[in-house]
Design a protein around this motif. Structure first.
Motif, PDB file in Angstrom:
ATOM      1  N   CYS A  77       0.815  -1.219   0.000  1.00  0.00           N
ATOM      2  CA  CYS A  77       0.000   0.000   0.000  1.00  0.00           C
ATOM      3  C   CYS A  77       0.851   1.273   0.000  1.00  0.00           C
ATOM      4  O   CYS A  77       0.322   2.361  -0.234  1.00  0.00           O
ATOM      5  CB  CYS A  77      -0.972   0.007   1.176  1.00  0.00           C
ATOM      6  SG  CYS A  77      -0.201  -0.111   2.788  1.00  0.00           S
ATOM      7  N   TRP A 104     -10.471   1.218  -2.968  1.00  0.00           N
ATOM      8  CA  TRP A 104      -9.970  -0.062  -3.480  1.00  0.00           C
ATOM      9  C   TRP A 104     -11.123  -0.861  -4.070  1.00  0.00           C
ATOM     10  O   TRP A 104     -12.208  -0.922  -3.491  1.00  0.00           O
ATOM     11  CB  TRP A 104      -9.337  -0.884  -2.360  1.00  0.00           C
ATOM     12  CG  TRP A 104      -8.233  -0.220  -1.604  1.00  0.00           C
ATOM     13  CD1 TRP A 104      -8.352   0.723  -0.620  1.00  0.00           C
ATOM     14  CD2 TRP A 104      -6.829  -0.451  -1.764  1.00  0.00           C
ATOM     15  NE1 TRP A 104      -7.136   1.083  -0.150  1.00  0.00           N
ATOM     16  CE2 TRP A 104      -6.167   0.383  -0.821  1.00  0.00           C
ATOM     17  CE3 TRP A 104      -6.062  -1.289  -2.590  1.00  0.00           C
ATOM     18  CZ2 TRP A 104      -4.781   0.408  -0.693  1.00  0.00           C
ATOM     19  CZ3 TRP A 104      -4.684  -1.263  -2.460  1.00  0.00           C
ATOM     20  CH2 TRP A 104      -4.053  -0.423  -1.526  1.00  0.00           C
ATOM     21  N   ILE A 113      -7.606  -7.417  -3.716  1.00  0.00           N
ATOM     22  CA  ILE A 113      -8.060  -6.038  -3.873  1.00  0.00           C
ATOM     23  C   ILE A 113      -7.120  -5.299  -4.820  1.00  0.00           C
ATOM     24  O   ILE A 113      -5.978  -5.720  -5.038  1.00  0.00           O
ATOM     25  CB  ILE A 113      -8.139  -5.303  -2.520  1.00  0.00           C
ATOM     26  CG1 ILE A 113      -6.767  -5.250  -1.852  1.00  0.00           C
ATOM     27  CG2 ILE A 113      -9.167  -5.951  -1.608  1.00  0.00           C
ATOM     28  CD1 ILE A 113      -6.749  -4.439  -0.569  1.00  0.00           C
ATOM     29  N   GLU A 114      -7.636  -4.198  -5.385  1.00  0.00           N
ATOM     30  CA  GLU A 114      -6.848  -3.402  -6.336  1.00  0.00           C
ATOM     31  C   GLU A 114      -7.143  -1.929  -6.109  1.00  0.00           C
ATOM     32  O   GLU A 114      -8.313  -1.529  -6.001  1.00  0.00           O
ATOM     33  CB  GLU A 114      -7.232  -3.815  -7.761  1.00  0.00           C
ATOM     34  CG  GLU A 114      -6.491  -3.093  -8.849  1.00  0.00           C
ATOM     35  CD  GLU A 114      -6.940  -3.570 -10.220  1.00  0.00           C
ATOM     36  OE1 GLU A 114      -7.609  -2.781 -10.919  1.00  0.00           O
ATOM     37  OE2 GLU A 114      -6.661  -4.736 -10.584  1.00  0.00           O
ATOM     38  N   MET A 115      -6.109  -1.092  -6.022  1.00  0.00           N
ATOM     39  CA  MET A 115      -6.304   0.328  -5.746  1.00  0.00           C
ATOM     40  C   MET A 115      -7.045   1.003  -6.895  1.00  0.00           C
ATOM     41  O   MET A 115      -6.764   0.752  -8.061  1.00  0.00           O
ATOM     42  CB  MET A 115      -4.958   1.023  -5.517  1.00  0.00           C
ATOM     43  CG  MET A 115      -5.091   2.470  -5.061  1.00  0.00           C
ATOM     44  SD  MET A 115      -3.492   3.321  -4.893  1.00  0.00           S
ATOM     45  CE  MET A 115      -2.744   2.360  -3.582  1.00  0.00           C
TER      46      MET A 115
END
Length: 364
Positions: A77, A104, A113-115
């Protein structure tokens, strides 16, 4: 779920059956991976995933109890995370950091998860928490002494539309509550104060000292025009919004860490060593604030399976109180003979009071 540095997770489950409603079951489950001390954690609802931040610039992903707390992986992160929040309507994960809100995406299979977006704060405040109870269902970000209001305007995108800042506060906001029916927005801070704004013009209304330490929860009850607040010193209080006076209070513990409503009438309290649930309006340890010292209190029968509490106070008034909730039902000024009487009694058949200089009334 409780953050836990050992190889176990503590799970609290509220029973939903009619006979067991309100009961809470505690379960301890073993985890396959040992974690460093958890600083922030969130559950992603229907995705059945737990996301934890342990202070090392990585997010750790686990399945929840339905997925046997299986370790799913880590996501870098690149910044310190102060808080998490999952928005079930947008199915979006949010994290707070110094000077920004980060959104996210959760992958469709619930395995990662993906930003999506980094939303900078204009004054570079630390984001300390989130709430979904903003005006018109907007998202609230608690940013030091300011509450910023965001709306969703695209997939994973947020836009700031307004902010609430108290006058001469200087203390960090800890919690908030929006009451649309009353047209008010409330926020509590670390100094124990409650701030109020009007929703129509976003104008600051007033502040009052509610607790001696940090306010951890605010909940409005518009049907009876009261405001319920909780402080970390371990006290829950309910205030009359018309006159601003204290109606009732409940002493929970000296280290109340969290109070959260499960529905409109049930809330749970978490302290360092205990967990309890309470149902409104039956949680009060103090029945009624009379405004004058009670001199005599009696339990009187008013009919079949119907009782009241009769209280005579130093100011000469008689009050009938509900024995269940402590609510004030009737207030009356007795006759002159009652003022001179040594004691009095209640006649349940006639529904009248009798006074006598020689008579000693029965106790509670």
């Amino acid at each position: 779920m409780e953050p836990c540095g050992k190889m176990q997770a503590v799970l609290w489950i509220q029973k939903k059956g009619t006979e067991m409603k309100g009961m809470v079951e505690k379960m301890r489950l073993r985890m396959m991976d040992q974690l460093p001390p958890i600083q922030a954690m969130v559950h992603t609802g229907s995705y059945h995933m737990l996301i934890a931040y342990c202070g090392d610039m990585r997010l750790r992903l686990f399945g929840d109890h339905r997925r046997t707390f299986r370790f799913l992986g880590t996501v870098p992160c690149h910044f310190s995370t102060s808080c998490f929040f999952y928005d079930p309507e947008a199915e979006l994960l949010l994290s707070g950091t110094l000077g920004a809100v980060v959104t996210w995406f959760i992958l469709p299979n619930g395995m990662g998860i993906e930003m999506a977006q980094i939303v900078p704060m204009a004054d570079h405040e630390l984001v300390q928490g989130f709430s979904l109870n903003g005006p018109q269902g907007s998202l609230l970000a608690l940013c030091e002494d300011t509450v910023r209001v965001f709306i969703h305007w695209g997939q994973g995108q947020l836009e700031e539309v307004k902010k609430f800042t108290p006058v001469a506060s200087g203390s960090s906001i800890t919690c908030s509550f929006t009451c649309v029916s009353q047209g008010n927005f409330y926020a509590g801070n670390r100094a124990g104060k409650i701030h109020a704004w009007g929703l129509d013009q976003d104008n600051f209304l007033h502040s009052f000292q509610a607790h001696s330490s940090s306010v951890i929860c605010i909940h409005s009850r518009p049907e009876i025009h009261t405001l319920l607040t909780a402080g970390s010193e371990g006290i829950v209080r309910e205030w009359n919004l018309t006159y601003g006076n204290l109606l009732r209070q409940l002493n929970i513990d000296e280290d109340l860490q969290r109070l959260q409503f499960i529905d409109n009438t049930t809330f749970f309290c978490q302290t360092t060593y205990s967990f309890s649930s309470h149902h409104l309006p039956y949680f009060y340890s103090l029945f009624n604030v009379c405004g004058s010292a009670p001199q005599q209190v009696q339990r009187v029968c008013c009919g079949h399976n119907w009782t009241r509490i009769l209280c005579a106070t130093e100011d000469g008034l008689l009050r009938f109180l509900s024995p269940v909730t402590g609510d004030l039902l009737v207030i009356t000024w007795p006759l002159l003979v009652m003022d001179k009487a040594l004691a009095w009694a209640y006649d349940s058949e006639r529904g009248t009071l009798c006074g006598n200089r020689q008579f000693r009334g029965a106790g509670v």
